[in-house]
Each structure stands twice: as structure tokens, then as C-alpha cells.
Design a protein around this motif. Structure first.
Motif, PDB file in Angstrom:
ATOM      1  N   ARG A  46       0.824  -1.216   0.000  1.00  0.00           N
ATOM      2  CA  ARG A  46       0.000   0.000   0.000  1.00  0.00           C
ATOM      3  C   ARG A  46       0.851   1.256   0.000  1.00  0.00           C
ATOM      4  O   ARG A  46       0.510   2.255  -0.613  1.00  0.00           O
ATOM      5  N   TRP A  47       1.977   1.176   0.743  1.00  0.00           N
ATOM      6  CA  TRP A  47       2.852   2.348   0.803  1.00  0.00           C
ATOM      7  C   TRP A  47       4.174   2.079   0.059  1.00  0.00           C
ATOM      8  O   TRP A  47       5.224   2.596   0.415  1.00  0.00           O
ATOM      9  N   GLY A  48       4.110   1.275  -0.951  1.00  0.00           N
ATOM     10  CA  GLY A  48       5.298   0.993  -1.754  1.00  0.00           C
ATOM     11  C   GLY A  48       5.950  -0.317  -1.364  1.00  0.00           C
ATOM     12  O   GLY A  48       5.772  -0.816  -0.252  1.00  0.00           O
ATOM     13  N   GLU A  49       6.735  -0.843  -2.260  1.00  0.00           N
ATOM     14  CA  GLU A  49       7.303  -2.163  -1.993  1.00  0.00           C
ATOM     15  C   GLU A  49       8.446  -2.115  -0.990  1.00  0.00           C
ATOM     16  O   GLU A  49       8.898  -3.136  -0.511  1.00  0.00           O
ATOM     17  N   HIS A  50       8.944  -0.916  -0.678  1.00  0.00           N
ATOM     18  CA  HIS A  50      10.046  -0.814   0.272  1.00  0.00           C
ATOM     19  C   HIS A  50       9.590  -0.320   1.642  1.00  0.00           C
ATOM     20  O   HIS A  50      10.411  -0.046   2.503  1.00  0.00           O
ATOM     21  N   ASP A  51       8.283  -0.178   1.819  1.00  0.00           N
ATOM     22  CA  ASP A  51       7.795   0.375   3.078  1.00  0.00           C
ATOM     23  C   ASP A  51       8.101  -0.525   4.273  1.00  0.00           C
ATOM     24  O   ASP A  51       8.005  -1.749   4.180  1.00  0.00           O
ATOM     25  N   GLU A  52       8.495   0.098   5.380  1.00  0.00           N
ATOM     26  CA  GLU A  52       8.713  -0.624   6.633  1.00  0.00           C
ATOM     27  C   GLU A  52       8.044   0.103   7.789  1.00  0.00           C
ATOM     28  O   GLU A  52       8.247  -0.254   8.941  1.00  0.00           O
ATOM     29  N   ARG A  53       7.266   1.128   7.492  1.00  0.00           N
ATOM     30  CA  ARG A  53       6.655   1.934   8.558  1.00  0.00           C
ATOM     31  C   ARG A  53       5.202   1.564   8.812  1.00  0.00           C
ATOM     32  O   ARG A  53       4.636   1.934   9.848  1.00  0.00           O
ATOM     33  N   GLY A  54       4.564   0.862   7.910  1.00  0.00           N
ATOM     34  CA  GLY A  54       3.208   0.387   8.128  1.00  0.00           C
ATOM     35  C   GLY A  54       2.249   1.502   8.479  1.00  0.00           C
ATOM     36  O   GLY A  54       2.242   2.574   7.851  1.00  0.00           O
ATOM     37  N   THR A  55       1.474   1.273   9.524  1.00  0.00           N
ATOM     38  CA  THR A  55       0.380   2.189   9.852  1.00  0.00           C
ATOM     39  C   THR A  55       0.841   3.542  10.367  1.00  0.00           C
ATOM     40  O   THR A  55       0.000   4.443  10.517  1.00  0.00           O
ATOM     41  N   LEU A  56       2.124   3.703  10.622  1.00  0.00           N
ATOM     42  CA  LEU A  56       2.582   5.056  10.967  1.00  0.00           C
ATOM     43  C   LEU A  56       2.398   5.993   9.780  1.00  0.00           C
ATOM     44  O   LEU A  56       2.372   7.221   9.940  1.00  0.00           O
ATOM     45  N   ASN A  57       2.240   5.407   8.588  1.00  0.00           N
ATOM     46  CA  ASN A  57       1.945   6.220   7.412  1.00  0.00           C
ATOM     47  C   ASN A  57       0.594   6.932   7.509  1.00  0.00           C
ATOM     48  O   ASN A  57       0.340   7.870   6.756  1.00  0.00           O
ATOM     49  N   HIS A  58      -0.253   6.461   8.414  1.00  0.00           N
ATOM     50  CA  HIS A  58      -1.564   7.114   8.577  1.00  0.00           C
ATOM     51  C   HIS A  58      -1.454   8.483   9.240  1.00  0.00           C
ATOM     52  O   HIS A  58      -2.379   9.285   9.150  1.00  0.00           O
ATOM     53  N   VAL A  59      -0.367   8.717   9.959  1.00  0.00           N
ATOM     54  CA  VAL A  59      -0.260   9.951  10.750  1.00  0.00           C
ATOM     55  C   VAL A  59       0.215  11.109   9.878  1.00  0.00           C
ATOM     56  O   VAL A  59       1.253  11.013   9.221  1.00  0.00           O
ATOM     57  N   THR A  60      -0.523  12.202   9.890  1.00  0.00           N
ATOM     58  CA  THR A  60      -0.158  13.391   9.109  1.00  0.00           C
ATOM     59  C   THR A  60       0.331  14.488  10.055  1.00  0.00           C
ATOM     60  O   THR A  60       0.130  14.428  11.272  1.00  0.00           O
ATOM     61  N   SER A  61       0.966  15.482   9.483  1.00  0.00           N
ATOM     62  CA  SER A  61       1.427  16.602  10.309  1.00  0.00           C
ATOM     63  C   SER A  61       0.232  17.311  10.958  1.00  0.00           C
ATOM     64  O   SER A  61       0.326  17.791  12.085  1.00  0.00           O
ATOM     65  N   LYS A  62      -0.877  17.334  10.267  1.00  0.00           N
ATOM     66  CA  LYS A  62      -2.078  17.940  10.874  1.00  0.00           C
ATOM     67  C   LYS A  62      -2.527  17.170  12.106  1.00  0.00           C
ATOM     68  O   LYS A  62      -3.021  17.748  13.072  1.00  0.00           O
ATOM     69  N   ASP A  63      -2.390  15.874  12.037  1.00  0.00           N
ATOM     70  CA  ASP A  63      -2.768  15.073  13.212  1.00  0.00           C
ATOM     71  C   ASP A  63      -1.911  15.472  14.417  1.00  0.00           C
ATOM     72  O   ASP A  63      -2.405  15.511  15.548  1.00  0.00           O
ATOM     73  N   ILE A  64      -0.645  15.752  14.158  1.00  0.00           N
ATOM     74  CA  ILE A  64       0.245  16.099  15.274  1.00  0.00           C
ATOM     75  C   ILE A  64      -0.090  17.482  15.835  1.00  0.00           C
ATOM     76  O   ILE A  64      -0.170  17.656  17.054  1.00  0.00           O
ATOM     77  N   THR A  65      -0.316  18.442  14.967  1.00  0.00           N
ATOM     78  CA  THR A  65      -0.674  19.777  15.492  1.00  0.00           C
ATOM     79  C   THR A  65      -2.024  19.717  16.208  1.00  0.00           C
ATOM     80  O   THR A  65      -2.206  20.334  17.258  1.00  0.00           O
ATOM     81  N   TYR A  66      -2.946  18.942  15.656  1.00  0.00           N
ATOM     82  CA  TYR A  66      -4.230  18.807  16.346  1.00  0.00           C
ATOM     83  C   TYR A  66      -4.030  18.175  17.722  1.00  0.00           C
ATOM     84  O   TYR A  66      -4.596  18.634  18.726  1.00  0.00           O
ATOM     85  N   ALA A  67      -3.215  17.139  17.760  1.00  0.00           N
ATOM     86  CA  ALA A  67      -2.953  16.457  19.033  1.00  0.00           C
ATOM     87  C   ALA A  67      -2.359  17.426  20.047  1.00  0.00           C
ATOM     88  O   ALA A  67      -2.728  17.422  21.232  1.00  0.00           O
ATOM     89  N   ALA A  68      -1.447  18.281  19.591  1.00  0.00           N
ATOM     90  CA  ALA A  68      -0.839  19.241  20.516  1.00  0.00           C
ATOM     91  C   ALA A  68      -1.884  20.204  21.075  1.00  0.00           C
ATOM     92  O   ALA A  68      -1.777  20.667  22.213  1.00  0.00           O
TER      93      ALA A  68
END
Lengths: 322, 322, 322, 322
Positions: free
Chosen positions: B21-43
């Protein structure tokens, strides 16, 4: 005129010692400077939603070379995946029932101060005492009954500020032996347009890790001569009432020592008497690059130690959130 | 009618696998779901300026009992303070020059998943494959060449949500063997007045650690029957596109397994195919108490693993900042 | 009439202490009793050409249960063969040049007294002193500067004698709490037709390991009540001027202690004052079986510790050669 | 004419392989050469009653420099005596009842082949096989299911012979890269007046440890170029049907390898195919001095490994008894 010596150290202690300031049972030291308002204010600094780690990888390529009985982490697999492919049945702890699921597992042997780390307030002994006047025998072969690193386990959250000394001086890194003083810290803050507040977590970049990377080898990074905070920074550090200070060097302060008769005088003043939390071997390069790009040098900081009971230090993955 | 089995697992995989889903070399999995907006919102959720640790102490009193080759951390001093008081000269590695300064130091031997921890995406093997389709022999005696825990070292920051299942059911803890489903998760969220968003870090409280504390002993907490997520939670977890999920149990999912022929079916679906980061042995008690008091169940979360190179798991001191 | 207590211990010390007997710098203790003639005589006892190990396997199934901070050895592979079969290239430290050769390697984490072992003369402290009057602070966090186990590295060769107390009493094993006295030792020697000589290495079989095997579990073998040498054996042991004594129990002497106010009184008299080398957790079963079959209870003994510098104990694979 | 290569190795294998010689389940290899008569004969060689250790101290000053993931032993105290003197109550695990007795304890972290050692028959893999034709995946992350070092735990007793190659050549040590051949071995034996017999334990002195001592540093002793047995020694070693062979170098055979395309060809022929037990890093200096003095080069040898279950190597304190 004689140079600085143990007498100098004693003068700083008499001026700045925080023993008993937060009660005779205190083990948290300068973390007492952080208020809930500091934390909410720090959170308000999160603007672009980016988290930046200040940790080096923990592995056999770390900076340790065997000095001070420290070595790089030793990582070992207790069960691996190649066994599965090779169809070796030995590690099938699920009893052979399951043809599908297999787990992998590992352990690490880790000197707690071998990589990116926090010193606890039990890490340094001066004249048989540790922070707040506890007797040094409270750190026995069992560990630190007092001032252990666990005291910071729920804290280490607040406003972080990077002071990029190397960049403010226009050099890629400070040479080993360079002592950083109050003027250097103020100049960097001024150029960066950032003020220091009580309860801040301040990270001082000397560029030492950049230098090691440029050299392609750690050399004596861990244990040898290094740039770092000098005696002339003590008034500044004590006066600002910081929560903690961390550097990208192995020992926070300048080496060789400025005092001929005392090893690491700032460790004595800061850790034993201020009760100041000190971080070392922090990789400030990615953060420095980011700060130079957006011009923003303060952020939310979150970097609690792992709560190893009775430990005198802890590895940490410190996070700057901007 | 037959119960759930390997066929059930395969159905979930065919519905939800994130391989490629995130490319054949992906190793981050569901951390790809997190956006910078999610972080500012969380703060922006940080209101009262309080940080709450979700880590158990790491020490010999931890939950491990030797199952799965895991043991509690072994902490050892390499230099202690009692030596200083006893005036033993041996450990004076400063060469006898210094009469004042003495340091203490320590090491730990730590199974990386023995306490509060993250599973990496290399921790589980299903039919000779790990997350994103990498061959399991990429996890050799050297460690995890692919999907190591380092992939999360700069992430693990975002919006955290506690779902206090035990409290929402009016019990102090769920009994071992209790399977948590989508309805339980929704009921808790509804009662708490919190909604789940894509990219969230969700912490599910069963009360298992409260139960162990009430018993005064860990018993088979680590490795035995436990409450946890059941097969009927998979649609919910996959559908919400979480960044990570963590529980206060040793194995996240309900034990004994609901599938007769497969061990830990949710580990297979979540870790191997969703690429979901899973946390275990999290002490959610202090956070749950705080949330019950102020009625606020979402917060800024910061809980990066230590970046042990090639490791398949990592200890963590996860922090909720409210 | 009062039972034995610290006064009793002091009386034995005043009668038998060997402090300064072999000079003020001695660290070898009772190994000084062994002469070159003893070794040649011992070699003359080799008649049938059979070597019999007295070591338990060192592994996770050992007797330790976590008491006294001891645990069973943890064995870990750093490179294994399944990797080779799986064709994983990671661990090919030969640089990929070699398609043929591959090595395997491993490490162990080992409490030095967790299995078949020697106590060094630095293992026990009595009133702040160790053997020969050295101050106890000579055993610091660095290790044993004095009386370390290395002092026996070149010795531990001589005449061995098995005294099979259990067999001489006609029981499979002595029950925990049974104190062995001079009369028991003499009876066994008499029945076996063997005499004890100065400089002998004497192995006392209680059958405790046979009991654990019969039970199918170690239970509290390591750290709990046990049969063993009692106060009434001290005259015998001291009088015979043995080189060393070893038993098939975890602690050599009878537990619970016969003295209400002193823990392990024989350890104090034997190790601290006689300077007697004490072996524990020796598996005497195969040797006992052999001796019962051929009726020969003396033999050449070779059982040096591993020379771990500054160590207070050492694992050993003790060998009887008949 | 081409130099030696994999073809050369295969020729030696076809001539000398012992696979199946002692049955398809054999894991003892050349220890099968030792008879009870050999042991009684060896005991008859004990004339002057002297035991001489061939072990280096096991400590942080050992020869390892981090190559091949090996490091020097790490020794740590779990309880020390300075605590007692400092009157620290923490480690009083006797519950405070006892005012008199205190114990000290320690652990070691030990790569099994970091110091004086035995290679097991599972240590080397050649084309996916280990000794006697077992598949290499029998050595998994669990350890060596086959050919583990425990197979020698009850053996390693017999006639020892020192061949002092350096002395026979009139040099203090052989230079790195010097290949020892059959002629060198025969010359030394001839000069020493000793014959080699089937079942002997032969120790070959190159003087490499003397060289390191003269240099005052280990340098690349462990892992670098070294003198050692060459291809032209294979006929001699195989033909004599030795029980074991050991050297004072890190890798037994000459380095750099004589074969361009195969690493350590003698390890392949000896360990994988002869089933020959190989000892390395043996300190032959004290023994060589003694033999030169009395002119006697054969003796009783006792040097069993510690029986670490599933281990591929073991430390050893090998003893020559003359």
C-alpha cells in the motif's frame, strides 16, 4: 595568578546549591522548575506537526571504545526468522501445534550511559555525597536507592530550546577543548531570536557528532577531549533555572577540565548541587538542520528516561515536536 | 458450524492486508496514517499541562516468569558509591589524581519485550513472510534487516485515545479469556464522549494490571490467559486506520486464542498484514484514573521506541500529555 | 541450655583460624595443604582409565529460581547455521568472498555461582573481613582484589575422595535439615574402606540431586532447606586439613542453620577462617554409581576454576579420573 | 600452476572424512580415538606432581578487539564487600536478621570463544553441513541441537603432548603468516624426544602469546594474521588420529589463508570432516618453560569444556599434570 581549582568549585556550590530547596526528601532536582503552564505553553509551540528524534541508533557502531567500562550495546536474537525458513523446529515454542504463526524475539546488553542518555542525580559523587546531601553509600551494588533515574520517568516534558553554538559562530563544529561561556549562549540565543525561560530544556549543539561523521570514525569522541560548557557558563545555567541541559558530546562539559585538581567540575556543580538533569550523546544534527531551515528554535520537548529501578542513568529517544 | 480457524484469518488478510500500500520498500506500516495535521491537532489537546507515563518500572519485579525465553531486566552496577565511602581505590578510573569527583555507572540486560514495549513489524512471521511481504530470513541471527523497530524511532507522536473498556463495563477488570469486540470499543468511546480518528494511537484498558496488583503477584500475567482484542474487533481496528494500538496485557489479543489451529491470529492480521504497531504491557492505570477524573480521554501522545538497530521490539516509556 | 550461636562460631574460629598461617599475603588458603607428592600419589590411583564429570549441564533448566539474585545461564547465538541454510547474507562476516565456509558463535550470561561451582575465599564476609584478614572493601564493585577465584586456577589437582553419606546410611538421599557430623563422615569412610589424608579433595554426597530428579523439579533446591555439613563436622574437616570440600547441595552446610543468630556458620568458619575452598551444586550421582560398582572411592581429581579475574566464584567441570 | 583452492579442500575431505565412521548418530568425533588404556598410560606420566594451567585470565584485558562479534568477558558484581563496610543495608538479603554474615556474588557476560576455548563440532558449517553430515539448521537461534560442546564434557582427558615449534626453530615466535607443516611438527617431536600416538591431545606452540606480551599489546592477535597449521600439516594431523589439537593462536591455522577462495580451509577439513576438537587461544608459555627445563614434553592432560547445553564453544582451563 592561580587558575580555577577546587576552591572555584566550592564557590559555585556555595552560591547555587539547591540542597534542601525542595525539601529534604527531594530527588527530582531541577525538574521542580517545570510547571503545568510551561507544558501547555510548550504544546502551543507545535505549529508544523513534525517530530524529530535526537537519538543516535543504539548498536555496535556506537561511539563507545571501552573507556570507563562502557561498551556499545550488544543485541542478540533469542528467536529469529531464518530458523523458520530453514524449518528448524527447535524454537517452535508453540508446541508444534501451529503451522502458521512464528514469533521473533531479542535481548540487549546495554550500559545505560553508552548512547543517547540521561545522567540521573545519583551519577556523580562529591566528597561522599550525592544530590540533596544523601550519602554516597545509598548507591550500592544494588543500585541507586536515592536519586535514581526513575525520578524523571513521568517528567521530562516541556519547552525545548536548541542553542546552535557552532552555527552561531559560523563553524561546522567547535574544536575539542573549546569552553562555551555565557556570552556564547547569549549570542546564539540572540541570533536565533529565542529567549530562555525558567523550566526550559536547553540543548547545546557543538557539532561534535557532525565532526565524527565527517571523519568517518568516532575516534575518542566518547571519553576524550571535547568542546563543552565551561566554568564561565555556570552563572548562566544556574541563573536561568533550567529543567535540564543536554549536549551532543559524551560529557556535557569541556574536556580537558579547566580545573587542574578536579575532574569534571561542572558535573559536581550541576548534578550534585544544582540537581540539574544532564543529557549526553544527543544527536542534534537533524534538529539543527530543521531549525536553521524554519528559523524556529523552540518546541515541545518530550524525552522521559526508561524507568529502570535504582538506575543511575538511562538511554532515551528524545523528541522535539515542532 | 465450525469455529474460526486459519480460513478466518485468511479472509481478514484478503480484506485488509496493507502489503505494498505504501510501496514495496515500506517498513513503517500504519505510521503512514499519521499526518502533520494530526500532530498539530494532538498538541492542541494539551490543556492542563500534565504528563502521565504509561510505563511499568523496568526491574526484577517485572511480570516475566521465564516463558518465551523472556526474563525481567537484570540491572548491575559497574561502579557504585559505597566503594567511595569505603575508600576503595579500585574503581578510581580517574587515576588517583582526583580526590573529589567520583562517578557511578550501570548496565542492564534486557529482553526487549519483557516490559512496556513496542512490537516491531518484524516480530511476527506468517508462512515465512513478515510485513509487506519480506522473507522471514531477513530476520536472521543478526537481527531484523527489514521492519526493525528503528522504523518508528522518529514517529510515534500524535493523538492518543484511551478506551477504558473495564470502566465502561463497570468492572475493575475483564477476566482472562474475555474477547473485546467492536461493540465494546464503540460503547467505551460513546460513554467517554470521544471519537476515533484515522491516525490515532489507541490504548485499550482491560484492567489486567490492576488485577495483578490486587492479587499482589503477577502470576501468569505474562504468557497466560488474558482478556484482549478478539476477532470481532478486527473490522473496527482495520476500518479506523489507527497508527498503533496498545493494551495493558502481555499479548494485546484475547488468550486462549479463538482459533483452534492458529496461535495469536490478531498478531498475524495486525502486525504481518496491516503493518499495525502493537504495544503491550502498558500500565494504563494512572492515565485511566486521570481520564476518569477530568472526563477527557484524548491527548497528545509521544512514545517513540529506542532505536536499537535491527531489533524486533523495544522498551518504551510512553507519555500522555494532557 | 542455650543452643549454638555466634559464641560457638567464635570458639571454632579461635581454634582453627588459618589467618597468617601461610603468610600475610596468602590468598590460596587450604590449597597450601597439597604437595607434589599428593599429586603423584593421586595419579597412581588411576587404574581403569575412566573420567567422570561432576558437573551439571549449564542451561536454562538449571536449579536457580531467582533467589539471591542468581539465575540460570542465558545462552544466546550470535551467528547460527539456520541463517546459512536460509541463505541470509547478513552474518557473512567473511565479506561475501567465501561461498563455502561459515562459522557459528555464541555467548552466555552466567551468574558465576549459578551451577556447579567453586566459592572463592572472597565470597564470604564476616565482621567486615575476608580470609586472611583482608578488609571486605577489597571486594568492591570492581571485584575481588584479594582472594579472587584466580588463586586456584593452577591448582585444584590432587587426590579426590567421595564420601557417599546417603548410601552409607542406606537411604536414597538425606532429607533437608539433616546435619552431617564427624561420625557420619567416619562411618562412610569406614564402610567404603577409604582413609582421609591431608590435602585431599573430599566430596560429600547427600543425594539432594537424586531427590530433585526423582521429584522431576528443582523446587527450592537452590536456596531452600537442605541436608549438609553441621557444626559437629567442623572438628573433622579442620582436623583433616583438606584441600577442599564439595557437596551436591546449593550451600554445602545444613539449612536451616543450627545457629539462631548467624547465617551459614560453616561458611564463616571454613571460608573466612580456614581458607577452605568450597564447591557446591556438584552432581555426584554418576561418580557415586561408579564407586558403588567398583568399590573404589579415591581417584585423581582435576577441577580448576576458570580464571575470571577478580571473580568471587567460578563455574567448573570437575573431573574424577579413576 | 594454480595454488590451493576449494578443490584442494575437497581432496582432503575425500581422503580423511570421518563422517559415519562412528555411526550415524555420533557427535564425539575424534574423542572416539581415546581409550581407557590411553588414560591410564597418561596418568603414568605424572612424575613430579606439578599441575600447569594453559588458560589465559578471563577479563577485560583479554585479546578480543570486537572482530567477529566477540568481546572480552564482562565481569560484574551483584553484591560486593564495600557495601558491607559502608554499612549499606540494601543488599542484606538475609533479612537483617544476621549482623555477622555477608556474601558477595558476581556474574559474567562471556562470548564462549573469546578466551582460552574449545570449538565444538558445530562451530563450522561447510556447504550447509556440520560434522557427521548433520544439516546446518540443527544450529538454530536456539543453539546446537547436534554436535554441541557438551559432547566433550566427560572426556578431554588423556595424554597431552606439547610441540614447541618456535623453540625447535630457535626463534621466540613464528611470524604471522608462517604455515606449519608435517616436517615442522616432526622436527619438534624429534628434538624433544617425544613420539605422537593415536588419541593424543597435541598442543602446538607458535609463541604468538609471547609475541603479544613482548609488544605489550594484543594488537590484532585475535582475528588478524597469525602463524598456524598449514595445508601441509593435514596429512600429519589426520594420519596420527589425534583426539584434539590446540594452539596459542586465535584460529589454529595459518592466516592469511593458503586458499584464495576458501576461508579457514583447515577448519573445514578438521572440524567438519575429521570431527577433530580444536582448541584456541591457549597460553602455552608456562608449560613450554617447564618442558624446556625438565625435557619432558608429554603429560596427563585434563581439559573438559563447561557443559553449556547447545553451545558451539566453551571456555576451558586446560591442565597439564606432570
Amino acid at each position: 595568578m592561580a587558575g580555577p581549582d577546587i576552591g572555584t568549585v566550592r564557590e559555585y556550590i556555595s552560591k547555587y546549591s539547591n540542597w534542601r530547596r525542595w525539601g529534604e526528601h527531594d530527588e527530582r532536582g531541577t525538574l521542580n522548575h517545570v510547571t503545568s503552564k510551561d507544558i501547555t505553553y510548550a504544546a502551543s509551540l507545535v505549529k508544523k506537526g513534525r517530530s524529530i528524534s535526537m537519538a543516535l541508533p543504539f548498536d555496535e557502531n556506537g561511539p563507545q571504545q571501552g573507556t570507563y567500562n562502557r561498551f556499545n550495546p550488544i543485541h542478540l536474537m533469542t528467536r529469529d526468522g531464518a530458523d523458520v525458513v530453514a524449518n528448524t523446529s527447535v524454537r517452535d515454542f508453540y508446541g508444534g501445534v501451529d503451522r502458521y504463526f512464528r514469533g521473533t524475539d531479542d535481548i540487549v546488553i546495554l550500559p545505560l550511559q553508552s548512547g543517547t542518555q540521561w545522567d540521573s542525580l545519583a551519577h556523580v559523587v562529591f566528597e561522599n555525597k550525592i544530590y540533596n546531601g544523601y550519602d554516597a553509600d545509598q548507591v550500592s551494588s544494588k543500585g541507586a536507592l536515592r536519586n535514581g533515574v526513575c525520578n524523571a520517568a513521568g517528567g521530562m516534558v516541556g519547552r525545548g530550546v536548541l542553542l546552535d553554538i557552532a552555527r552561531s559562530m559560523g563553524v561546522p563544529w567547535l574544536e575539542p577543548g573549546t569552553a562555551i561561556g555565557a556570552d556564547d549562549l547569549d549570542r546564539a540565543a540572540g541570533q536565533q531570536g529565542v529567549e530562555i525561560r525558567k523550566g526550559d530544556f536547553v540543548f547545546v549543539r557543538t557539532g561534535a557528532i557532525a565532526q565524527a561523521r565527517a571523519a568517518g570514525a568516532w575516534g575518542d569522541y566518547a571519553g576524550g577531549p571535547a568542546p563543552g560548557l565551561g566554568l564561565k557558563s555556570i552563572d548562566w545555567v544556574a541563573g536561568h533555572e533550567l529543567a535540564a541541559i543536554a549536549t551532543d558530546t559524551w560529557g556535557m562539559e569541556v574536556l580537558p577540565n579547566e580545573t587542574a585538581d578536579v575532574f569534571q567540575p561542572l558535573h559536581i556543580v550541576f548534578i550534585v548541587h544544582l540537581g540539574l538533569w544532564v543529557g549526553e550523546i544527543w544527536d542534534l544534527e537533524p534538529l539543527a538542520t530543521d531549525c536553521a531551515q524554519d528559523g524556529v528554535y523552540d518546541f515541545l520537548f518530550c524525552g522521559p528516561p526508561l524507568p529502570f529501578t535504582y538506575a543511575v542513568g538511562s538511554p532515551v529517544n528524545p523528541m522535539a515536536i515542532k
